[in-house]
Design a protein around this motif. Structure first.
Motif, PDB file in Angstrom:
ATOM      1  N   ASP A   3      -5.269 -10.175   0.817  1.00  0.00           N
ATOM      2  CA  ASP A   3      -4.081  -9.333   0.895  1.00  0.00           C
ATOM      3  C   ASP A   3      -2.965  -9.822  -0.021  1.00  0.00           C
ATOM      4  O   ASP A   3      -2.177  -9.024  -0.523  1.00  0.00           O
ATOM      5  N   SER A   4      -2.859 -11.155  -0.237  1.00  0.00           N
ATOM      6  CA  SER A   4      -1.798 -11.659  -1.118  1.00  0.00           C
ATOM      7  C   SER A   4      -2.012 -11.178  -2.541  1.00  0.00           C
ATOM      8  O   SER A   4      -1.062 -10.764  -3.212  1.00  0.00           O
ATOM      9  N   LEU A   7      -1.263  -7.442  -2.646  1.00  0.00           N
ATOM     10  CA  LEU A   7       0.164  -7.139  -2.622  1.00  0.00           C
ATOM     11  C   LEU A   7       0.796  -7.399  -3.982  1.00  0.00           C
ATOM     12  O   LEU A   7       1.662  -6.631  -4.432  1.00  0.00           O
ATOM     13  N   LEU A  10      -0.079  -4.513  -6.027  1.00  0.00           N
ATOM     14  CA  LEU A  10       0.744  -3.369  -5.649  1.00  0.00           C
ATOM     15  C   LEU A  10       2.124  -3.470  -6.283  1.00  0.00           C
ATOM     16  O   LEU A  10       2.648  -2.479  -6.809  1.00  0.00           O
ATOM     17  N   ASP A  11       2.733  -4.647  -6.244  1.00  0.00           N
ATOM     18  CA  ASP A  11       4.055  -4.833  -6.836  1.00  0.00           C
ATOM     19  C   ASP A  11       4.045  -4.496  -8.329  1.00  0.00           C
ATOM     20  O   ASP A  11       4.968  -3.866  -8.841  1.00  0.00           O
ATOM     21  N   THR A  54       3.909 -12.741   1.483  1.00  0.00           N
ATOM     22  CA  THR A  54       2.853 -11.753   1.723  1.00  0.00           C
ATOM     23  C   THR A  54       2.349 -11.773   3.164  1.00  0.00           C
ATOM     24  O   THR A  54       1.595 -10.877   3.556  1.00  0.00           O
ATOM     25  N   ARG A 114      10.154 -10.008   4.603  1.00  0.00           N
ATOM     26  CA  ARG A 114      10.013  -9.299   3.341  1.00  0.00           C
ATOM     27  C   ARG A 114      11.014  -8.148   3.321  1.00  0.00           C
ATOM     28  O   ARG A 114      11.292  -7.543   4.364  1.00  0.00           O
ATOM     29  N   THR A 116      12.041  -4.480   1.441  1.00  0.00           N
ATOM     30  CA  THR A 116      11.520  -3.404   0.616  1.00  0.00           C
ATOM     31  C   THR A 116      12.404  -2.174   0.778  1.00  0.00           C
ATOM     32  O   THR A 116      13.464  -2.228   1.404  1.00  0.00           O
ATOM     33  N   ARG A 142       1.188   1.806   1.550  1.00  0.00           N
ATOM     34  CA  ARG A 142       0.242   0.760   1.122  1.00  0.00           C
ATOM     35  C   ARG A 142       0.798  -0.624   1.421  1.00  0.00           C
ATOM     36  O   ARG A 142       0.050  -1.528   1.840  1.00  0.00           O
ATOM     37  N   GLU A 143       2.085  -0.821   1.226  1.00  0.00           N
ATOM     38  CA  GLU A 143       2.698  -2.113   1.536  1.00  0.00           C
ATOM     39  C   GLU A 143       2.553  -2.434   3.029  1.00  0.00           C
ATOM     40  O   GLU A 143       2.218  -3.560   3.406  1.00  0.00           O
ATOM     41  N   LEU A 146      -0.976  -3.508   3.837  1.00  0.00           N
ATOM     42  CA  LEU A 146      -1.288  -4.874   3.412  1.00  0.00           C
ATOM     43  C   LEU A 146      -0.588  -5.920   4.278  1.00  0.00           C
ATOM     44  O   LEU A 146      -1.091  -7.032   4.450  1.00  0.00           O
ATOM     45  N   LEU A 147       0.563  -5.570   4.823  1.00  0.00           N
ATOM     46  CA  LEU A 147       1.288  -6.493   5.701  1.00  0.00           C
ATOM     47  C   LEU A 147       0.793  -6.436   7.143  1.00  0.00           C
ATOM     48  O   LEU A 147       1.163  -7.283   7.963  1.00  0.00           O
TER      49      LEU A 147
END
Length: 245
Positions: A3-4, A7, A10-11, A54, A114, A116, A142-143, A146-147
């Motif tokens: 996942d890290s 992510l 994704l960024d 992450t 985090r 966003t 999506r974020e 993943l979190l």
């Protein structure tokens, strides 16, 4: 891919987005013309991805980057007065390594948190349209996906963010109450883990969602949102997320 790594990818994808013509034109125009006080800066001038670890247990959801803040520095709530208020409060409750956020390389670390936004580009007059909000939603969904393994609480700053966040949480697999709860400062809503979360048959863990007035200058200068009010919400949310005793 863990996942890290996902992510981070994704960024990078967010930073390359050009889906909303009005926002692309505005953010790039601001980056060219600049503000006199920042004439020596090379503006970021792109969509601003989320910031923080992450494996965050607490997510803070704002509105959109500021034209001469995140759009200049490339980091959420960095280089503007709203960020000054937010990061001071995070530092005060023990969730940030320093009370200021001035540039992407200033060494600031967030502890289990985090940050966003539902819209990743700086909008004219700080007002994204509903259509721009909806176009950008897939990034937030999506974020959240993943979190999902670690996320246990979220603070949403302002009604616009609240309206954007609820459907995103639903799409990411949490069960949002119906009718959807209204925004209010101090609101607390429990989102249970839904049974149909993608990539996780058992669904995500439950999550506590908190409403908070936005850290805009309009709210902080008038006293609608005081530092004490903000710290109270952050402290309560951090406790719900298991970050504070």
């Amino acid at each position: 891919m863990d996942d890290s790594s996902a992510l981070a990818r994704l960024d990078r994808s967010i930073a390359g987005c050009r889906a909303c013509p009005r926002l692309v034109e505005w953010r790039e125009e601001v980056a060219r013309t600049k503000r006199a006080a920042f004439s020596d800066w090379t503006y970021w001038g792109r969509p601003v991805p989320g910031f923080g670890p992450t494996d965050a247990r607490l997510l803070i959801i704002g509105l959109a980057p500021a034209a001469h803040g995140g759009n200049r520095t490339g980091r959420m709530f960095t280089g503007d007065r709203s960020g000054d208020v937010l990061y001071q409060a995070l530092y005060d409750v023990g969730l940030a390594s320093r009370p200021t956020s001035v540039s992407a390389d200033d060494g600031l670390e967030l502890y289990g948190v985090r940050v966003t936004a539902p819209v990743h580009c700086a909008p004219p007059a700080n007002k994204p349209t509903p259509g721009e909000r909806d176009t950008c939603r897939s990034w937030l969904v999506r974020e959240l996906e993943l979190l999902r393994p670690t996320l246990r609480a979220a603070v949403v700053l302002g009604a616009f963010g609240w309206q954007a966040a609820l459907p995103a949480f639903a799409e990411a697999g949490w069960a949002v109450p119906r009718p959807r709860p209204a925004f209010a400062h101090g609101a607390r809503v429990t989102l249970s883990g839904g049974p149909d979360a993608p990539e996780a048959p058992e669904g995500p863990a439950g999550l506590d969602l908190f409403g908070c007035f936005h850290v805009s200058q309009r709210n902080t200068f008038t006293g609608r949102l005081t530092p004490e009010m903000l710290r109270d919400v952050l402290r309560t949310a951090a406790h719900a997320a298991g970050l504070l005793p």
